[in-house]
Write an enzyme that holds these catalytic residues in place. Structure first.
Site, PDB file in Angstrom:
ATOM      1  CD  GLU A 103      -2.260   1.329   2.940  1.00  0.00           C
ATOM      2  OE1 GLU A 103      -2.781   2.258   3.108  1.00  0.00           O
ATOM      3  OE2 GLU A 103      -1.961   0.292   3.667  1.00  0.00           O
ATOM      4  CB  THR A 125       0.895  -6.487   1.267  1.00  0.00           C
ATOM      5  OG1 THR A 125       0.577  -6.716   2.470  1.00  0.00           O
ATOM      6  CG2 THR A 125      -0.433  -6.916   0.360  1.00  0.00           C
ATOM      7  CG  ASP A 127      -0.746  -7.701   6.238  1.00  0.00           C
ATOM      8  OD1 ASP A 127      -0.659  -8.708   6.900  1.00  0.00           O
ATOM      9  OD2 ASP A 127      -0.374  -6.572   6.394  1.00  0.00           O
ATOM     10  N   GLY A 170      -1.586  -8.427  10.628  1.00  0.00           N
ATOM     11  CA  GLY A 170      -2.813  -8.193  10.141  1.00  0.00           C
ATOM     12  C   GLY A 170      -3.026  -7.015  10.865  1.00  0.00           C
ATOM     13  CG  HIS A 272       9.226  -9.439  11.626  1.00  0.00           C
ATOM     14  ND1 HIS A 272       8.798  -8.761  12.879  1.00  0.00           N
ATOM     15  CD2 HIS A 272       9.348  -8.520  10.887  1.00  0.00           C
ATOM     16  CE1 HIS A 272       8.444  -7.407  12.643  1.00  0.00           C
ATOM     17  NE2 HIS A 272       8.700  -7.234  11.273  1.00  0.00           N
TER      18      HIS A 272
END
Length: 342
Positions: A103, A125, A127, A170, A272
């Site tokens: 993003e 990403t 996510d 998230g 991570h």
């Protein structure tokens, strides 16, 4: 043509596969030369480059991370940042730029494209929250890592008759939690899009123990309680894109569950681990296809576009479609999954 390539934002498995596809097809089919920009937007901002050709891309397909490095640099937050980028691109003889990121990275690319920079975007990403594309590479690897962790935690939860709360990434979207929770057979999944009722959750935990079953609760880092309160923060400090560091909702939930139910509860934060290591076959496949299409877009002068997966096809959409709004889990999708939790 001389083409620049950069990777920005959080790293994820599959970035190297995109770089490899862009360079190999760009050199062999289109006759392009490449410049690698180091550490996201810091590269063109500061003129930090590295050699990038077929030789540098050998053996990187299965490697996680990115050979170019990454950062959360935002040139629009730096005085004269855009002008410096344009000057450095001109100095390096770069006529087009392939920006690989999420993003924030693609948001910068969108603004630069509006200012006349020849940019093509590739969505990345873990996510999976970028609109415009069905999936982003990195997501499948993250879900697989989280699912394997949940599988392993079931056995230790059963052995010790305790609740295990698994915190996954998230910030605003619960795709990792939802997919890994279903795949891993979790008892409940808590996501940012659906504020949770702690009393109802604790009642559910007690019900599970009555059936001689130790529950696994999967929670997104950005989940919030319905009774009020903000996301749980590691730090209130913001990065260049205005994001604070999230973390701690797992510990917070485990503490509440233990206090309210009397059942031992522990939190496991994957953090991570979800970003690192070897990409899955799906992410290598998707990243490679994105890269191949991206360099074709450059060759055709189709700038200001982003590659997107629609069904099984790779298509080009305007960059703004990928960055205009986040793709969130809908009420219908969450409700549909509820049958699997219990």
């Amino acid at each position: 043509m001389r083409v620049g390539v950069l990777t920005g934002g959080g790293d994820c498995p599959g970035l190297n596969a995109v770089i490899r596809a862009v360079v190999r097809k760009g050199v062999r089919q289109h006759g392009f030369e490449f410049v690698g920009y180091r550490d996201g937007w810091r590269g063109p901002l500061e003129g930090a480059t590295m050699e990038l050709g077929v030789e540098q891309c050998r053996g990187i397909l299965p490697r996680g991370g990115t050979i170019l490095g990454s950062s959360r640099t935002n040139p629009f937050k730096i005085e004269g940042g855009v002008e410096r980028i344009k000057e450095n691109l001109a100095r390096d003889g770069v006529e087009a730029l392939v920006a690989i990121g999420g993003e924030d990275t693609l948001g910068v690319a969108t603004k630069l494209a509006d200012l006349g920079v020849n940019v093509v975007g590739v969505p990345k990403t873990i996510d999976n929250d970028l609109s415009g594309t069905d999936f982003t590479f990195g997501f499948d690897t993250a879900v697989n890592i989280a699912t394997e962790a949940i599988d392993r935690l079931h056995t230790t939860a059963e052995s010790h008759h305790r609740v295990l709360v698994v915190e996954v990434m998230g910030r605003h979207a619960g795709w990792i939690a939802l997919h890994s929770g279903i795949a891993g057979g979790a008892s409940a999944v808590l996501i940012p899009e659906q504020p949770f009722d702690i009393d109802a959750l604790c009642a559910h935990v007690e019900t599970r123990f009555k059936t001689k079953y130790a529950p696994i609760i999967v929670v997104s880092e950005g989940a919030v309680p319905a009774e009020g309160g903000d996301m749980t923060l590691v730090s209130g400090e913001k990065d260049a894109f205005g994001h604070v560091r999230l973390g701690g909702i797992g510990d917070r939930l485990a503490h509440e569950i233990e206090n309210r139910t009397g059942k031992e509860a522990r939190a496991v934060v994957l953090g991570h681990i979800q970003r690192g290591g070897t990409p899955t076959a799906f992410d290598r496949w998707l990243a490679t296809r994105f890269g191949l299409q991206a360099i074709d877009a450059v060759a055709e002068g189709d700038f200001g576009t982003m590659m997107a997966l629609r069904g099984t096809r790779i298509v080009r959409v305007p960059l703004i479609e990928g960055t205009g709004e986040l793709k969130l889990v809908s009420d219908e999708e969450y409700a549909e999954a509820q049958v699997f939790f219990g």
